[in-house]
Design a protein around this motif. Structure first.
Motif, PDB file in Angstrom:
ATOM      1  N   SER A  22     -15.086   5.580  -6.251  1.00 44.57           N
ATOM      2  CA  SER A  22     -14.867   4.235  -5.715  1.00 44.57           C
ATOM      3  C   SER A  22     -15.529   3.166  -6.581  1.00 44.57           C
ATOM      4  N   LEU A  26     -13.644   2.851  -9.797  1.00 44.72           N
ATOM      5  CA  LEU A  26     -12.379   2.156  -9.583  1.00 44.72           C
ATOM      6  C   LEU A  26     -12.588   0.637  -9.531  1.00 44.72           C
ATOM      7  N   GLN A  27     -13.662   0.238  -8.869  1.00 40.49           N
ATOM      8  CA  GLN A  27     -13.980  -1.194  -8.815  1.00 40.49           C
ATOM      9  C   GLN A  27     -14.237  -1.750 -10.216  1.00 40.49           C
ATOM     10  N   GLU A  63     -11.028  -1.937 -12.111  1.00 44.83           N
ATOM     11  CA  GLU A  63     -10.217  -3.063 -11.643  1.00 44.83           C
ATOM     12  C   GLU A  63     -10.719  -4.371 -12.277  1.00 44.83           C
ATOM     13  N   LYS A 108      -9.732  -4.353 -15.809  1.00 44.56           N
ATOM     14  CA  LYS A 108      -8.299  -4.612 -15.908  1.00 44.56           C
ATOM     15  C   LYS A 108      -8.003  -6.118 -15.772  1.00 44.56           C
ATOM     16  N   ASP A 109      -8.679  -6.783 -14.813  1.00 43.90           N
ATOM     17  CA  ASP A 109      -8.495  -8.230 -14.633  1.00 43.90           C
ATOM     18  C   ASP A 109      -8.915  -9.001 -15.876  1.00 43.90           C
ATOM     19  N   SER A 145      -6.444  -8.432 -18.609  1.00 41.45           N
ATOM     20  CA  SER A 145      -5.208  -9.182 -18.351  1.00 41.45           C
ATOM     21  C   SER A 145      -5.370 -10.667 -18.726  1.00 41.45           C
TER      22      SER A 145
END
Length: 504
Positions: A240, A243-244, A247, A250-251, A254
């Motif tokens: 978990s 994953l945070q 994420e 990933k942001d 991006s």
């Protein structure tokens, strides 16, 4: 009271004899005076109807005699006979017995229908003697004039007494045997009761043991599953968090991809040239460092620690098994080894001292006082108490012996073979065909066919029992020796073109 006409001849309805002298009783029936006197004597002077008194005596006689034999002379009213006359070949009730001839020729016996067997078939005379030459019962005429003339004869009394003496002797023997049989029955009944009691005790202990095993297994299951859940929770938490982080990465990626894509679309060269190169380089380097760190973290949480689970299971089951063995008080073969110093020179012993095999080559072992002359070997350890169980794997071919012996058993000569003396007990198998058991030179072939290559040896020293089993499914009992052990016992093996190995 009326009386009969003295000129008339009457037939007595009781004895069927004709008589001119008859009398009448109150019921006006006429009887001969002999029967009347007899009845009067019987009735102590009371003058009653004779047939009524006969009926009463008949009922009394039925109570005394269960036989269906009736008086020959009581034709109108059958009365149970109390004696039979051999001479007359007739049976008599108590009334007719009273008026019967008292002559010695009229031999009286218990009521029977086989009266003719009491007379000679040739001379029709009473059988009184026994011919020893022909083993036959004879009459006087047979001895004086017949086929038994000149033969040695004896009276029935002499022969009967001699036979009774023999019968008494046989009776004494049979009585003694009957007493012994009763003792054996009592012993077996006591044994059966003891077996039931022991069976009940063993059943209770086995039930308690398995109940405890299930309790321990349930506890171990809960402990292992708890560890699995704990590891799953830890892994899930790590996943978990990663994953945070991913994420967020990933942001960020991006956003920066959009920036670079927008920069690529600029038509003004000045704007592209003035873009800060250093910022883009720092950004790229930082992104790579974060990516490497995340990769390492992902690798560390990739799986549950199965090694820890396996170790937990192994140690838990080992502790349970140790407790089980302690509970049933049976020691295994973990620490049992073969004594190479006892091995015959045609016995090869494995490096771990667990297996013995026959060898056609002389092993040239050094001479020792405890070494066998032939292909035999003992365990290094002896056993003088407790219960023990060993598993032994065997070859399919050849001949092997396995059992136990005292350390004082001979090591050389004919008496040194396992089973050929009173200091050893063994099971033998020949070429995977049949089993035999041997003790003190006595062989007993067992009915069991060979169906397994793994055998079990069970020793209960205090109970004096040595048992052998085939460890198939289900386990099959082969034989049990029962004795009183006087010395410590060693495991003993002999092999010829075969091998044996202790398991465990």
């Amino acid at each position: 009271m009326a009386s009969a006409d003295p000129t008339e001849t009457l037939t007595c309805p009781n004895c069927q004899n004709t008589s001119e002298e008859a009398g009448a009783v109150k019921c006006e029936h006429n009887f001969c005076w002999v029967c009347i006197d007899c009845v009067l004597d019987k009735q102590r002077g009371v003058h009653t109807h004779h047939e009524c008194s006969v009926r009463e005596r008949r009922l009394q006689a039925v109570g005394r005699h269960d036989s269906a034999i009736t008086c020959t002379y009581c034709v109108h009213s059958p009365t149970p006979a109390i004696k039979s006359c051999v001479m007359c070949e007739a049976s008599l009730c108590d009334t007719h017995l009273a008026v019967h001839s008292k002559s010695p020729e009229h031999v009286l016996i218990d009521p029977t229908t086989a009266l003719r067997n009491r007379k000679c078939s040739v001379h029709k005379k009473i059988l009184e003697y026994y011919c020893t030459a022909d083993a036959a019962c004879v009459c006087v005429s047979c001895i004086l004039f017949g086929d038994h003339r000149g033969h040695r004869v004896e009276t029935f009394e002499v022969v009967s007494e001699r036979k009774k003496k023999k019968i008494k002797n046989d009776l004494k023997k049979l009585t003694s045997r009957n007493t012994e049989t009763e003792k054996k029955i009592q012993t077996l009944q006591n044994h059966g009761g003891a077996v039931q009691e022991k069976s009940s005790d063993v059943s209770e202990r086995v039930t308690a043991l398995f109940r405890d095993i299930r309790r321990q297994l349930d506890a171990l299951e809960k402990r292992v599953l708890s560890e699995v859940s704990k590891q799953e929770e830890q892994v899930s938490l790590s996943v978990s968090k990663l994953l945070q982080q991913l994420e967020l990465e990933k942001d960020e990626l991006s956003r920066k991809i959009s920036y670079l894509e927008e920069l690529c679309t600029k038509s003004d060269p000045l704007i592209v040239i003035q873009e800060q190169e250093s910022e883009r380089e720092d950004f790229s380097g930082m992104a790579e460092d974060v990516a490497d760190q995340l990769d390492r973290q992902i690798y560390r949480v990739a799986s549950v620690d199965e090694g820890l689970i396996s170790v937990t299971l192994h140690t838990g089951l080992y502790d349970i098994m140790a407790g089980i063995k302690k509970g049933i008080n049976v020691h295994g073969a973990a620490d049992i080894l073969l004594d190479i110093n006892t091995a015959g020179n045609d016995i090869h012993v494995s490096g771990d001292l667990k297996a013995a095999s026959w060898s056609h080559m002389d092993q040239n072992y050094p001479e020792k006082s405890g070494r066998f002359q032939y292909d035999q070997i003992l365990s290094s350890r002896s056993f003088s108490s407790g219960r023990h169980f060993w598993e032994v794997e065997t070859s399919e071919t050849g001949v092997w012996f396995m059992g136990m012996c005292y350390p004082s058993m001979d090591r050389r000569g004919r008496q040194s073979w396992i089973g050929d003396n009173n200091k050893s007990w063994c099971l033998r198998r020949y070429d995977n065909v049949q089993y035999s058991v041997i003790h003190d030179g006595k062989w007993l072939q067992l009915p069991h066919s060979v169906s397994c290559q793994v055998l079990g040896i069970y020793l209960d020293y205090e109970a004096g029992q040595l048992s052998f089993y085939e460890l198939r499914d289900p386990i099959r009992h082969l034989h049990t020796f029962t004795t009183t052990f006087m010395e410590p016992l060693h495991l003993a093996f002999s092999v010829y073109k075969a091998w044996v190995r202790l398991r465990g």
